[in-house]
Motif scaffolding. Structure first.
Motif, PDB file in Angstrom:
ATOM      1  N   GLY A   1       0.838  -1.188   0.000  1.00  0.00           N
ATOM      2  CA  GLY A   1       0.000   0.000   0.000  1.00  0.00           C
ATOM      3  C   GLY A   1       0.869   1.232   0.000  1.00  0.00           C
ATOM      4  N   PRO A   2       0.264   2.411   0.014  1.00  0.00           N
ATOM      5  CA  PRO A   2       1.049   3.651   0.070  1.00  0.00           C
ATOM      6  C   PRO A   2       1.763   3.772   1.416  1.00  0.00           C
ATOM      7  N   GLN A   3       2.884   4.488   1.404  1.00  0.00           N
ATOM      8  CA  GLN A   3       3.702   4.659   2.600  1.00  0.00           C
ATOM      9  C   GLN A   3       3.628   6.099   3.104  1.00  0.00           C
ATOM     10  N   PRO A   4       3.712   6.294   4.425  1.00  0.00           N
ATOM     11  CA  PRO A   4       3.829   7.663   4.942  1.00  0.00           C
ATOM     12  C   PRO A   4       5.082   8.323   4.360  1.00  0.00           C
ATOM     13  N   SER A   5       4.948   9.556   3.904  1.00  0.00           N
ATOM     14  CA  SER A   5       6.057  10.223   3.231  1.00  0.00           C
ATOM     15  C   SER A   5       6.461  11.485   3.970  1.00  0.00           C
ATOM     16  N   PHE A   6       7.489  12.146   3.433  1.00  0.00           N
ATOM     17  CA  PHE A   6       8.070  13.310   4.103  1.00  0.00           C
ATOM     18  C   PHE A   6       7.821  14.593   3.314  1.00  0.00           C
ATOM     19  N   ASP A   7       6.735  14.631   2.568  1.00  0.00           N
ATOM     20  CA  ASP A   7       6.527  15.827   1.767  1.00  0.00           C
ATOM     21  C   ASP A   7       5.146  16.425   1.991  1.00  0.00           C
TER      22      ASP A   7
ATOM     23  N   TYR B   1       8.702  18.363   6.727  1.00  0.00           N
ATOM     24  CA  TYR B   1       9.838  18.862   5.968  1.00  0.00           C
ATOM     25  C   TYR B   1      11.069  19.035   6.860  1.00  0.00           C
ATOM     26  N   VAL B   2      10.871  19.607   8.040  1.00  0.00           N
ATOM     27  CA  VAL B   2      11.987  19.787   8.973  1.00  0.00           C
ATOM     28  C   VAL B   2      12.560  18.432   9.375  1.00  0.00           C
ATOM     29  N   ASP B   3      11.678  17.471   9.609  1.00  0.00           N
ATOM     30  CA  ASP B   3      12.113  16.122   9.977  1.00  0.00           C
ATOM     31  C   ASP B   3      12.988  15.534   8.874  1.00  0.00           C
ATOM     32  N   ALA B   4      12.579  15.706   7.623  1.00  0.00           N
ATOM     33  CA  ALA B   4      13.375  15.199   6.507  1.00  0.00           C
ATOM     34  C   ALA B   4      14.745  15.863   6.474  1.00  0.00           C
ATOM     35  N   TYR B   5      14.773  17.184   6.661  1.00  0.00           N
ATOM     36  CA  TYR B   5      16.045  17.917   6.665  1.00  0.00           C
ATOM     37  C   TYR B   5      16.978  17.379   7.750  1.00  0.00           C
TER      38      TYR B   5
END
Length: 296
Positions: free
Chosen positions: A241-247, A281-285
């Motif tokens: 299935g779809p995954q939680p993403s960072f955007d 977004y901050v988490d991804a950074y």
């Protein structure tokens, strides 16, 4: 502070969905605003510091990948413009002064997992960009190798996936092979580094151009950001299935539930959706770079 638009007087300006690009003559000034788009619409309000996050992530990867690129400076003062201290402060962290490049008119997409438009095509035909994939895959499956799936660059609307043969016909065998091989190599290098930080780099798109003076192939635009790439957490990865993403996940989810028809101007995003999206977004950074985001 949320920066939605810039207005630098006396300079030719091109405005994309996210970036304002100014022509400095022999160079370009690229400014990543805090605009956010979804379903081919730019939202009325933005995500605070999103442009700084995208610029910071791009610069992190430009440095990590050690590949020839178009960046000359990230200090807006190097543009040689007469800017006020307030303008300098607003543009700091979100500006790149870059070489002008002869842009190659294709997105160089590399996929290691089956998602997005790749998953939609696979369900219909068992292929991605006309390349046959193994049978029995599910959404978000890890692929048996890295697949190079180019796309045409669209000024508006969606980019269109095309077979590799289209790239060869347009650019020639040598150029197409170089773009394919370098894009896959960068994807695999970045993917291994992201994995060490607990992130799966499911897919990404690179843009390339040639130095107008030397002809050297340059990596251009943004690189491996949450806007140009699909990152998933290894802790929550579950194929099927779809995954939680960072955007833009919170933005898309809210829009889907809002009743918006996607064909008229979009509604204003609620404060909690803006806050949660910024947090992602901050988490991804911070996860990718291993550094605290400076504009907290």
């Amino acid at each position: 502070m949320t920066l939605l638009e810039t207005a630098l007087e006396g300079l030719p300006k091109r405005q994309g969905k996210v970036r304002d690009v100014y022509d400095l003559g022999d160079r370009l000034l690229m400014i990543a605003t805090d605009r956010i788009s979804a379903y081919d619409w730019v939202m009325p309000n933005g995500i605070p510091d999103k442009g700084r996050i995208l610029t910071g992530v791009s610069m992190f990867w430009f440095n990590q990948l050690a590949v020839s690129n178009h960046v000359l400076s990230t200090d807006v003062r190097d543009a040689g413009l007469n800017l006020s201290s307030e303008t300098i402060e607003a543009l700091t962290g979100r500006s790149m002064i870059v070489k002008k490049a002869a842009v190659i008119p294709f997105e160089c997409v590399v996929r290691g997992y089956l998602s997005g438009s790749g998953w939609r095509e696979y369900r219909q035909s068992g292929t991605v960009c006309n390349e046959r994939l193994p049978e029995g895959l599910v959404e978000s499956s890890k692929l048996d190798r890295s697949y190079f799936t180019p796309a045409t660059k669209a000024e508006s609307g969606h980019d269109e996936n095309v077979p590799y043969s289209v790239l060869v016909d347009a650019l020639g065998t040598s150029e197409a092979e170089t773009l394919r091989d370098r894009s896959i190599a960068l994807y695999e290098k970045a993917g291994a580094q992201a994995l060490a930080q607990g992130l799966i780099l499911a897919d990404t798109k690179f843009e390339w151009g040639h130095d107008r003076e030397t002809g050297e192939l340059l990596l251009i635009d943004e690189v491996l950001t949450p806007d140009s790439s699909r990152y998933w957490s290894t802790a929550t990865y579950r194929p099927g299935g779809p995954q939680p993403s960072f955007d833009k996940q919170f933005v898309r989810d809210w829009l889907d539930a809002s009743g918006w028809d996607k064909s008229s101007p979009p509604p204003t995003l609620p404060d909690d959706v803006v806050a949660k999206t910024r947090e992602k977004y901050v988490d991804a950074y911070e996860t990718l770079t291993g550094q605290a985001f400076p504009w907290k």
